[in-house]
Every structure is written in C-alpha cells, then in structure tokens.
Design a protein around this motif. Sequence first.
Motif, mmCIF file in Angstrom:
data_model
loop_
_atom_site.group_PDB
_atom_site.id
_atom_site.type_symbol
_atom_site.label_atom_id
_atom_site.label_comp_id
_atom_site.label_asym_id
_atom_site.label_seq_id
_atom_site.Cartn_x
_atom_site.Cartn_y
_atom_site.Cartn_z
ATOM 1 N N ILE A 247 -2.131 -9.616 -1.041
ATOM 2 C CA ILE A 247 -1.483 -9.122 0.189
ATOM 3 C C ILE A 247 -0.972 -7.688 0.012
ATOM 4 O O ILE A 247 -1.188 -6.838 0.879
ATOM 5 C CB ILE A 247 -0.330 -10.058 0.622
ATOM 6 C CG1 ILE A 247 -0.874 -11.419 1.054
ATOM 7 C CG2 ILE A 247 0.467 -9.436 1.776
ATOM 8 C CD1 ILE A 247 0.225 -12.455 1.326
ATOM 9 N N PRO A 248 -0.291 -7.396 -1.114
ATOM 10 C CA PRO A 248 0.238 -6.028 -1.218
ATOM 11 C C PRO A 248 -0.857 -4.957 -1.112
ATOM 12 O O PRO A 248 -0.635 -3.919 -0.507
ATOM 13 C CB PRO A 248 0.905 -6.021 -2.602
ATOM 14 C CG PRO A 248 1.289 -7.457 -2.834
ATOM 15 C CD PRO A 248 0.159 -8.250 -2.221
ATOM 16 N N PRO B 214 -3.266 1.485 6.524
ATOM 17 C CA PRO B 214 -2.461 1.803 7.715
ATOM 18 C C PRO B 214 -3.083 1.209 8.979
ATOM 19 O O PRO B 214 -4.283 1.374 9.223
ATOM 20 C CB PRO B 214 -2.483 3.334 7.769
ATOM 21 C CG PRO B 214 -2.828 3.774 6.381
ATOM 22 C CD PRO B 214 -3.731 2.708 5.839
ATOM 23 N N GLY B 215 -2.275 0.509 9.753
ATOM 24 C CA GLY B 215 -2.739 -0.020 11.030
ATOM 25 C C GLY B 215 -3.346 -1.408 10.957
ATOM 26 O O GLY B 215 -3.632 -1.999 11.993
ATOM 27 N N ALA B 216 -3.535 -1.956 9.759
ATOM 28 C CA ALA B 216 -4.086 -3.316 9.639
ATOM 29 C C ALA B 216 -2.938 -4.312 9.763
ATOM 30 O O ALA B 216 -2.029 -4.311 8.949
ATOM 31 C CB ALA B 216 -4.788 -3.477 8.293
ATOM 32 N N ARG B 217 -2.969 -5.144 10.804
ATOM 33 C CA ARG B 217 -1.882 -6.094 11.054
ATOM 34 C C ARG B 217 -2.326 -7.464 10.566
ATOM 35 O O ARG B 217 -3.190 -8.108 11.177
ATOM 36 C CB ARG B 217 -1.553 -6.131 12.539
ATOM 37 C CG ARG B 217 -1.571 -4.741 13.186
ATOM 38 C CD ARG B 217 -0.385 -3.896 12.823
ATOM 39 N NE ARG B 217 0.731 -4.221 13.659
ATOM 40 C CZ ARG B 217 1.035 -3.584 14.796
ATOM 41 N NH1 ARG B 217 0.292 -2.579 15.211
ATOM 42 N NH2 ARG B 217 2.073 -3.947 15.503
ATOM 43 N N LEU B 218 -1.700 -7.896 9.493
ATOM 44 C CA LEU B 218 -2.120 -9.095 8.774
ATOM 45 C C LEU B 218 -1.352 -10.316 9.277
ATOM 46 O O LEU B 218 -0.145 -10.257 9.487
ATOM 47 C CB LEU B 218 -1.833 -8.851 7.288
ATOM 48 C CG LEU B 218 -2.282 -9.868 6.273
ATOM 49 C CD1 LEU B 218 -3.774 -10.110 6.364
ATOM 50 C CD2 LEU B 218 -1.922 -9.349 4.878
ATOM 51 N N HIS B 219 -2.072 -11.429 9.460
ATOM 52 C CA HIS B 219 -1.452 -12.701 9.850
ATOM 53 C C HIS B 219 -1.992 -13.791 8.949
ATOM 54 O O HIS B 219 -3.189 -14.076 8.973
ATOM 55 C CB HIS B 219 -1.803 -13.039 11.300
ATOM 56 C CG HIS B 219 -1.215 -12.090 12.282
ATOM 57 N ND1 HIS B 219 -0.063 -12.360 12.978
ATOM 58 C CD2 HIS B 219 -1.601 -10.851 12.657
ATOM 59 C CE1 HIS B 219 0.231 -11.325 13.755
ATOM 60 N NE2 HIS B 219 -0.693 -10.405 13.582
ATOM 61 N N ARG C 282 -4.054 -14.325 -0.810
ATOM 62 C CA ARG C 282 -2.627 -14.021 -0.730
ATOM 63 C C ARG C 282 -2.125 -13.303 -1.979
ATOM 64 O O ARG C 282 -1.123 -12.590 -1.934
ATOM 65 C CB ARG C 282 -1.840 -15.308 -0.467
ATOM 66 C CG ARG C 282 -2.099 -15.827 0.942
ATOM 67 C CD ARG C 282 -1.346 -17.107 1.213
ATOM 68 N NE ARG C 282 -1.866 -18.209 0.404
ATOM 69 C CZ ARG C 282 -1.437 -19.462 0.491
ATOM 70 N NH1 ARG C 282 -0.474 -19.760 1.340
ATOM 71 N NH2 ARG C 282 -1.958 -20.407 -0.259
ATOM 72 N N VAL D 95 -1.921 -4.744 2.775
ATOM 73 C CA VAL D 95 -0.971 -4.163 3.728
ATOM 74 C C VAL D 95 -0.845 -2.653 3.542
ATOM 75 O O VAL D 95 -0.208 -1.975 4.344
ATOM 76 C CB VAL D 95 0.427 -4.830 3.673
ATOM 77 C CG1 VAL D 95 0.344 -6.286 4.067
ATOM 78 C CG2 VAL D 95 1.097 -4.638 2.329
ATOM 79 N N ALA D 96 -1.447 -2.138 2.470
ATOM 80 C CA ALA D 96 -1.433 -0.686 2.284
ATOM 81 C C ALA D 96 -2.362 0.022 3.265
ATOM 82 O O ALA D 96 -2.285 1.235 3.416
ATOM 83 C CB ALA D 96 -1.834 -0.343 0.847
#
Lengths: 387, 387
Positions: free
Chosen positions: A328-329, A335-340, A325, A332-333
């Motif tokens: 995380i920044p 593109p298209g990776a959806r983080l949960h 965690r 999330v950079a």
Amino acid sequence: MTYRKPIVGIVGAGQLARMTVQASIPLDIGIVLLAASPDDGAAQVTPDVLVGPPDDPAALRALAARSDVITFDHELVDPDLLASLERDGVVVWPSAATMALAQDKRRQRSELGAAGFPVPLFAPVERVEDALAFGARAGWPWILKASRGGYDGRGVWVIESPDEARATCAAALAAGTVLLAEQRLPLDLELAVLVARRPAGEMVTYPPVETVQQDGMCRELRVPAAIGDDLAAEATAMARDIAERIGLVGIMAIELFVSGGEIYLNELAPRPHNSGHWTIEGALTSQFEQHLRAILDWPLGATVPTGDAVVTINLVGEGEERDPRARIPEAVAVPGARLHLYGKAARNGRKIGHVTVVDETLAGAERVARAAESLLFGRVVAGKDGV
Amino acid sequence: MTYRKPIVGIVGAGQLARMTVQASIPLDIGIVLLAASPDDGAAQVTPDVLVGPPDDPAALRALAARSDVITFDHELVDPDLLASLERDGVVVWPSAATMALAQDKRRQRSELGAAGFPVPLFAPVERVEDALAFGARAGWPWILKASRGGYDGRGVWVIESPDEARATCAAALAAGTVLLAEQRLPLDLELAVLVARRPAGEMVTYPPVETVQQDGMCRELRVPAAIGDDLAAEATAMARDIAERIGLVGIMAIELFVSGGEIYLNELAPRPHNSGHWTIEGALTSQFEQHLRAILDWPLGATVPTGDAVVTINLVGEGEERDPRARIPEAVAVPGARLHLYGKAARNGRKIGHVTVVDETLAGAERVARAAESLLFGRVVAGKDGV
C-alpha cells in the motif's frame, strides 16, 4: 425533542456494505449489519453487527427490530421470507418483489423481453434437448447461464459444441441448477447505467459507464463510455423505464451489451454495484450515499461527474502469498490514485479493492490507475520503471 | 505470510477522530480509540473503542499495547506521560515534545518569536501589573489569552481598559490560568496553512485557506484565500520552516494573521484541524488521510485542489430543541452541498458539522453552502425562498 437518527439494517457485510458504512458517517445515519462472519469486510469497520446467516428468519427479524429500513449487500436472500417481513410492516428496500426478480435471470429475460426491452435471443434449459435445440437455432458458440447466483464469471459457460452442451447441461441440471441459454452476441462493448429511485418516484441516473470485462469479470470502468449521445440517451431511458416498471426503490445497475451499434439488456442488480464504484470520487454523490438517500426516502443527490474522465480499476487477488496490502505505501505514492481496499485476503481471482482516478482524459486516468495497480502487485518497483 | 494491517491508536474520539476513521477504511488501516465516553462522535462509528480519560496512564498504556502508533484527536494530554511512553518505545506522533509546545501558547510565542518568525507583540502575564504595563505599551484594547486549552473563542478576552484588565486578570490568575497578553492587530484577514511531514522529513503543504472568524470561532473556509502569490508563498514557507524546526510528524495547521499586508504567526495545531475540513472533497488527499500517511511513515499524498474554488461552512448549534439533523433531508436536496455531521447534539455555540462545496467560483460555492445551512437551521423552507 431529542433527535433520533435513522437506522439502516444491511443484510450482508461485504465490500458494498463496507463502502455504505463509509457513506453513512457524514450523514449521521446509523448502520446495523447482519454479517455471516465477524471478519467480513464491513463488520471490521462498524460497531453494530449481528452475526447470522442471511436466510435465517430469526436473524432477519432481529435485524428488522433494530432498523428503520432493511437493505442488502448481496442477493442471497429468500424473497418469500422478505415478503413475510413486509407483511409484518417491516420496510424492505428494494422490495421482496424486486429482489425476487433480481435473483432470477430467466424471469428477467422473459418479463423484460415481453415488455419490449431488447434482450439477446434466449431460452430456458430444462433438459439437454433444450440446449441442443437452442444451439441449432442461435448458432455455436452460445452462453449457458445459471439463472441464479452467478457472478464474476461463475455460473457462466461458453458452449462451443453439441458435445459440450450435453456434458455441461447434464452436470448442471444434475446439480439442480436452473439454466438459461443465451445468444453469444459479438460485442462492441459493455455498459452499465446506474439509476436510483425513491418511493415517491423521483429518479436520477448516472452517465453510462463502460465496463471492461475479462474472463467474465469486470476489470475496469471508464466514464465517459465510448458511445455516442444517442446510445447514451437510449441506455439511460431504458434504465429509467425499467426502474419505474419494477417499482425500484434504491440504486440499481442495469448492465447492457452493445452489439452492432445496438443496445441489449443483460442483467439487473438492484443495489450498489461494482460498476458504480467510480462514483465515490467521480460523481457529486456516490452510489452508496445515493442508495441510502433513496431507501430513506430522502431527496436524491446530483450525479454530475467531478471531472472530465474517470477510470476505476478493480484489484483482483493473485494469491494470498502476494497480498498487495503489503505494498500500500508504494501505491499511495502515485499522485491522484485513490485506493479502496475491502479488508479481504488476496485469494486468487477475488476482487479485493479498486483504484479510481479522475483526470482530464481517460488515457491519463488509466495511466495513473495502472501505475498504482502495478506497484500494489509488485509488477514494478517504486522509483524504477519510470514510476 | 498473512498481512497484518497497521493499527493507529487515537487519544480522544471527537469529530477529528470520526473523520479520521472514515479516511482509514479505504486504506484498510485499523483504528483503536481511547474515548472519554462511548457516545463520543468517533466512538459511535468504529468498533474498537477503549473508554477512559486521556490523562490516565493505564488507559494510555492499554491503547499503546493495541497500536502501532499513537496520535491525538485533541491536545488535552499530559506531555510528560507521553514522554514516558516514548521512553518505553511507544511510537507517539506528533511527539511528546511537539504536543508540549502545542499546549503552551506562551512558549510558542516566545520560542518562535525568538527564532525570527513574525509574531504579534506579546507578554506573559503573571500579575495584574504585567497586564497594565502591556496595555500601556501596546495600546488598548488588547487580547488576553489562556496559554493552554482555549478554543472557539473560549480562553480569549478582549481587554478594553485598565479596569477590565484588573478584573479579568485577577479572576483568571486566581483560577490558576497561565496567561499571555497580545497586541490586537487590525486584521486584513486570517489564514491557515496545513503542512504534513513524515519522520524521514518529506513534507507537503496545502494551499493557504482563508478562515473567516466570528466571535473567535471559525465559521467559514475559503480556498483560494484572497491573498497574492507572494503572501501565499511566504505563508507556505513559514509553515514548512516551523514544521521542520519542531520536527513535526503528522499534519499541522499553522494559523496566521494578515495585518497591513504582513503575516503574523498566531497558533500551531499539530493535528487535523477545523481549517482543513475543506480538503475532504476539495483536495486530492484529505487532511485526515494525510495525517494517517504521515504518522505511518507512508509517502504523503497530493494536495492539489479538486476544483477552482472550495468553501466550507461550519454548522454551529443553536440549541438542542432546534437540532438541524431533523432537516438533513431538506439540506441534502441542494445539489453539490456535501454535508458532514459529527454525531453531536446541537448545543448552543457548538460545532456540530460542516458543509463543503467545490465550484468554479467562491461566490458560487458560498451560495450553495449557505443554502444548505439555511435549510438545516430552518431559516428557509425547501421549495420556498427560491431554494
């Protein structure tokens, strides 16, 4: 007349409940949790939380008093207690009977095998002698399983030899574990099929998902699975047949082995399941919304994938000192990776989240998901290594 | 080292905060709300809620003490109070200066017009004579607007004649309303462009969305908008220029008129905005997640649409006795209709939710969205009318 929204009580407050909470918000469905601890993943993100053990009759009745229907984040609930709630008119979905079957792998094998569903060769193990006899019949190595409560490789042992059979069985039996022995199939791959059914009988299934396992833990989901149309149709039909046979209400994952081009039934999980996390972005209706619809007896949702290929990678903790965690920044950079993320500390070997990518190809989706995973775990650094 | 998640404090707890709460869960971002009432839409679905007025210094300071950054669900905040928080080191995004500009339509017009952005002909109205002079110059009818606080057609009057100008202006001025007069452009259509910017300057924009208005209220969103590439590029460039010029941090909607093939700047809304609701399913990163990323100074997300055509229809209340929530089960039966409800009673003329559909064509998406809307409002009955 004032509208009163439906209230769903969930026993347990882990990541499945957490993602169900997310799905409840747009549909204005109320959620009440019975959490073991106020720090549980789902308890962190929803206001209405009772704290108590999942097998405490008073806690369950308090939950029932607040809810239109009770459902589950996990299977650690006493089916007899659920049955007594049902007798008192509490709506419990999946039913006490379904929960009892889900908790008992031995019974799943014997009842569904007897009903003609293809199951691996298996035997109950009551004594060490049963294990030795099974090894002589099925060949070595074979798999010893706890009939109840195992997950992510826990409660599963590969038995290589008679000596190992003696030692492992004796220890497990002494601990009171109910055991079964199971043939170790040479696997082409593993699959899961999600099926949802509402009380009146309407059913939907999702396309089979390939579940890539490592050390007994599912690490990756791939849709479409690398199987032909015939096998996909057979797997889907099996899921529907089982759902109907057991009178399922809610969503259920059917885990399957594919060995020598044939399908074998592994386990049932009558709830939102790790193998269905790809549906959040990858299907028109997520498994969590689908479960809510089914237990509220609403029409079920479309299960069509939202793209040609979907890959979900489970994020598995590597120790709290390396909590992903903190990165995380960076992740999330991509593109298209959806983080949960599930709101859990990164203990070693613990599933703490997942990443889903919808793309035109499985290879493309996997590349993006792996890039996000690598950044999260600090294996590569943003801006370097071509990321 | 234990991970500490970032905490975002939101002033206000309406549907924008509610959808931001949803976006916060998968990224493990903590949310604290300052809600006017514990029944507010977002306060219903998140555990950490302070109750207090948005312009109460003590309430804002209590929120700041709990948060790493403060942001807004609405614009009803005193910019001077925000500026005093900033001076004390509180991180406020968008900044007090941006919020002040957003609240003052007259200042937006004059400053951005002076900076060379195309704005409709306008004039401040301090006295009835100003209104009459404006009508003589710009022609009748023209538009009278409250400089602050109007939305969904409130605070906007069409002035047809000098008599109407006298009556309406006199009443509004007597009530202390700050007014501006604005040319009534013959509209080809209306657009919005969402732009997000993080403190270091990184910016992303979403494709322009066509906003279909009725009685001053946005009723439908359409992506792609029915404009050519040149106009889309011009609208996008304008959004970026304005975001940079005002030092935006967060997401902002720029509302635009298209008249005679030319673009005119209407209003700025520096927050998640109704015109961006299509991004929840229709883009790789929703406007709510994008706003959180921007104010936390994280990398911004991809804004690519997830399909060829996206339509969002706003659900507008028709009276509490006809609460569409009673028909949610009918509406969710429409395959592909993604329903979002805000936890609000269905008062007449109030936005209570929206439906989004991603499809191959705008016509197909609109047909599905309208089917769900018609079922929700009981205009058609499921199983009849070809639904």
